[in-house]
Design a protein around this motif. Sequence first.
Motif, PDB file in Angstrom:
ATOM      1  N   ALA B 132       0.857  -1.197   0.000  1.00  0.00           N
ATOM      2  CA  ALA B 132       0.000   0.000   0.000  1.00  0.00           C
ATOM      3  C   ALA B 132       0.888   1.242   0.000  1.00  0.00           C
ATOM      4  O   ALA B 132       2.057   1.186   0.402  1.00  0.00           O
ATOM      5  N   TYR B 133       0.302   2.355  -0.440  1.00  0.00           N
ATOM      6  CA  TYR B 133       1.096   3.586  -0.497  1.00  0.00           C
ATOM      7  C   TYR B 133       1.640   3.978   0.874  1.00  0.00           C
ATOM      8  O   TYR B 133       2.768   4.457   0.987  1.00  0.00           O
ATOM      9  N   GLU B 134       0.798   3.796   1.884  1.00  0.00           N
ATOM     10  CA  GLU B 134       1.234   4.177   3.233  1.00  0.00           C
ATOM     11  C   GLU B 134       2.454   3.348   3.648  1.00  0.00           C
ATOM     12  O   GLU B 134       3.381   3.860   4.290  1.00  0.00           O
ATOM     13  N   GLU B 135       2.447   2.077   3.287  1.00  0.00           N
ATOM     14  CA  GLU B 135       3.565   1.205   3.646  1.00  0.00           C
ATOM     15  C   GLU B 135       4.838   1.634   2.905  1.00  0.00           C
ATOM     16  O   GLU B 135       5.930   1.678   3.483  1.00  0.00           O
ATOM     17  N   ILE B 136       4.685   1.952   1.620  1.00  0.00           N
ATOM     18  CA  ILE B 136       5.856   2.371   0.839  1.00  0.00           C
ATOM     19  C   ILE B 136       6.397   3.693   1.387  1.00  0.00           C
ATOM     20  O   ILE B 136       7.619   3.872   1.545  1.00  0.00           O
ATOM     21  N   ALA B 137       5.475   4.595   1.695  1.00  0.00           N
ATOM     22  CA  ALA B 137       5.900   5.898   2.221  1.00  0.00           C
ATOM     23  C   ALA B 137       6.675   5.712   3.523  1.00  0.00           C
ATOM     24  O   ALA B 137       7.681   6.395   3.768  1.00  0.00           O
ATOM     25  N   SER B 138       6.213   4.773   4.330  1.00  0.00           N
ATOM     26  CA  SER B 138       6.902   4.529   5.601  1.00  0.00           C
ATOM     27  C   SER B 138       8.284   3.932   5.361  1.00  0.00           C
ATOM     28  O   SER B 138       9.263   4.330   6.001  1.00  0.00           O
ATOM     29  N   ILE B 139       8.369   2.988   4.445  1.00  0.00           N
ATOM     30  CA  ILE B 139       9.656   2.334   4.169  1.00  0.00           C
ATOM     31  C   ILE B 139      10.671   3.326   3.598  1.00  0.00           C
ATOM     32  O   ILE B 139      11.833   3.350   3.974  1.00  0.00           O
ATOM     33  N   LEU B 140      10.195   4.162   2.678  1.00  0.00           N
ATOM     34  CA  LEU B 140      11.122   5.058   1.992  1.00  0.00           C
ATOM     35  C   LEU B 140      11.236   6.422   2.653  1.00  0.00           C
ATOM     36  O   LEU B 140      12.065   7.245   2.248  1.00  0.00           O
ATOM     37  N   GLY B 141      10.407   6.661   3.653  1.00  0.00           N
ATOM     38  CA  GLY B 141      10.453   7.949   4.332  1.00  0.00           C
ATOM     39  C   GLY B 141      10.009   9.102   3.450  1.00  0.00           C
ATOM     40  O   GLY B 141      10.642  10.150   3.420  1.00  0.00           O
ATOM     41  N   MET B 142       8.909   8.888   2.711  1.00  0.00           N
ATOM     42  CA  MET B 142       8.401   9.945   1.826  1.00  0.00           C
ATOM     43  C   MET B 142       6.968  10.273   2.211  1.00  0.00           C
ATOM     44  O   MET B 142       6.296   9.467   2.857  1.00  0.00           O
ATOM     45  N   ASN B 143       6.495  11.441   1.771  1.00  0.00           N
ATOM     46  CA  ASN B 143       5.073  11.708   1.984  1.00  0.00           C
ATOM     47  C   ASN B 143       4.268  11.158   0.804  1.00  0.00           C
ATOM     48  O   ASN B 143       4.808  10.914  -0.279  1.00  0.00           O
ATOM     49  N   LEU B 144       2.969  10.994   1.035  1.00  0.00           N
ATOM     50  CA  LEU B 144       2.137  10.296   0.051  1.00  0.00           C
ATOM     51  C   LEU B 144       2.059  11.037  -1.278  1.00  0.00           C
ATOM     52  O   LEU B 144       2.089  10.425  -2.349  1.00  0.00           O
TER      53      LEU B 144
END
Lengths: 167, 169
Positions: B132-144
Motif C-alpha cells: 500500500a502507499y502508506e507502507e511504501i511511504a513509511s519504508i522510503l520515508g516519503m510523503n504520500l
Amino acid sequence: MNACDVGRERVHAHFDEIPDAPASESLRLHLQTCRGCRELFDDLAILRDTLRARPRPELPADDLEAVWNRTVRTSRGGWLDGRKRAAVAAILVTGVSLSTLWLLRGPSTPPGPTAAEIARAEAQADLVLSYAARALAATRTAAMHDVIGKKVSPAVRGNVPADKRKP
Amino acid sequence: MTTVEFEAAVREHKDRVYGYARSLLRDSEDARDAAQECLVKLWQHKDHVEPGLGCRNWLLRAAHNLCIDRIRRRTVRAEVVPEESFEPTDARPGPERLAASSHAAGLLEKALLGLSDRDRAIVLLREVEGLAYEEIASILGMNLGTLKATLHRARERLRRDLIRQEVTP
C-alpha cells in the motif's frame, strides 16, 4: 497520441487505487472518446501485468544455509539461547542483591569483649562472690546459735532418738 | 517473534528480499550478501518484530536501507542482468497479450535499470510487491503526495522507454 491532462490523472488514479478493478463508468466513457488516454490505459495495464509476472529469483541454497548457521544454529549450539540467558542473569542478579541486602541489614553479631573488659568483669564477679560467701557464713553462724539455743527442734538438729522418729 | 516464527518468516520472505535486493543492486553477488545480512538482522531484532505483514515490511525496509548503503559505497558498475533470467513464467489470459508481455519482459528490465534507485524501488514495492502507499511511504520515508507523483512519472518513463523499443502493442 498523447493522453489529455484530465484523462491522464484519472487513468493513473485508477491504477493507484484499485489496479485490478474494471474502469469506472465515467473513465470507460472517456476512454471511448479519447484515443490517447485509451493507449495510456492499455500500456499501463500491460506494464503492470509484466511487472507482476516477473519471476522472483530464488535465494541460493548456500545463502539460506549460511543464514541458518548465523542465526538459529548458533543459538541451539550454544549453552542457552538469549531469553534463557537473560532469565538466568536476572535470577543471579536478584540473588546477589538479596544476599547483599541481608548482610547489610540483617541481625549483626555484637563484637566480643576486650581483654580488659573481661578482667574487670571477673574482678567484679569475685567481689560479688566474696560478699555472698560472707553472707552465707553469717547465716551459718546464726543457725548454729539457734540450734545451740534450742530455738529449733531436735529433728532439725538431727539428734532425734530412733524410736521417736516418725516413719 | 519466536525462533519458530523466525524460521517461517525466513522461508516465506527470503526470495522476496533477495529479488528486491537484486533489482536494486543490479548485482546478484551483492544481492546475496545483502539478503543474508538482512535476514541475520531480522534474527537480531526478532524480539521487536511482529510476524506477518509487519515482518514483511520490516524486511523490505531493512533490505532497502542495506541496498542504498551498498549503492552509496560502491562504484556503480554497469552490470546488466541477463534478460533470460527474468523471462515471465506465469500464464495469463490472452495469447497475444502473453506473447507481447513475454517479449517485453527482458526489455522491461533494461527500462527499469534506466530509473533512479528511488523510482525503481517505488515501482517494485508498488507493482511487484503490492504494498500500500502508506507502507511504501513509511519504508522510503516519503510523503504520500510525493510518492504518488513519483510513481506516475516512473510509470510514464517506463512506458516511453518501452514504446521507444516498440514492445508495447
